[in-house]
Design an enzyme around this catalytic site. Sequence first.
Site: not given
Length: 388
Positions: A144, A179
């Site tokens: 991602k 992230y």
Amino acid sequence: METAQSSNSPNSSPSSSASSVALIVGATGMVGLSLAEALNNPSTAGGPWKVYGVARRPLPTWFPPSLLHKFITLDALNRDETVEKLSPVAHEVTHVFWVAFQLREIEEVNISLNSTMLSNVVAALISAGANSRLSHVTLQTGTKQYMGPIYDPEHGSRLVMHEPPFQEGMPRLPYPNFYYALEDLLASDLPAGVTYSVHRSSIIMGATPRSIQNGLLTLAVYATICRYKGLPFRYPGNKYTWEHFCDMSDSRLLAEQQIWAGTTEGAKNQAFNCSNGDFFTGKGLWKVLCELFDVDFVDLDDAEKFDAMEMMSGMGDVWDEIVEKQGLYKTKLEEVNCFAAMTVVTNFKFQHVCSMNKSREFGFVGFYDTFKSVRYWVGKMREMKIIP
């Protein structure tokens, strides 16, 4: 929640000979189990290792307690509880292996939850002050990084992502992404001298019913139900992924790369992709699964739309029956499938592949044959009585 120590573990007493002390946060997940196994190998770099495991729920019966010196249950979202539970080991821990996450649909919520957990654990460990031995934190994320929040209902349908193969030097995308938040937290909040590494996995293969992203378990449960009910085992995706390349990450490879980065000076403060190093098509994977679960191969009928998630949603009682008859570890169907995520991945319109060049250039050359990995982890889940 209570802190539990394995009374039958040969390593349950403190070991003064341990060169390194690991804290695996998310120990009962796919990579957590592989890390615990790898760190108990006498030949593993940085060892001998003393291994602490942390998870939100008590240690399950399928997890070998001998792999851990101590297992600690805690809610990392609760700062006071995290400090209380980790303070007895804070002065020992040298390496944190962060393989935990919580996922919600809204990415801004994911940022808040996961940043809070990581911040609380780091704060608890550095609270030991001058007695702290913390030297390195490994952070596991994923692709991602290059695609954006693909499951978010607001952002997911309008993402403009990077062209594969995905490479670590690609710039961040202009979307919220937990992230990114976790990487920034490590870069800014770790004390001087404490290093970190980031490990961006592809689709992970491993053995645990405690991961909401265990795609192989999802497919195994789906195939098991199809065989049990005499239903066709049909591919849940589109023609593109049926015919084009994808990659996966064996959880053992992720464990090996994370330990390597945590014990190799030149790999510190770097981000690395981590995939098996080979590629497969949806069709090729389906043939292997059909062989392993003794179901007939059904070729893709691109003209007929098939919703596997809808079909599986009504199979909870069937799975309960299979679990009971086969004497499996007790799970509910909603615990052992991630069909929503699987539907997204199998309907990609691009090749989901990662470059491993940077990892090789820095000295990590590990790889796994993906189809051998599929066979290994299906066998492992059968041994663990997660699937029949």
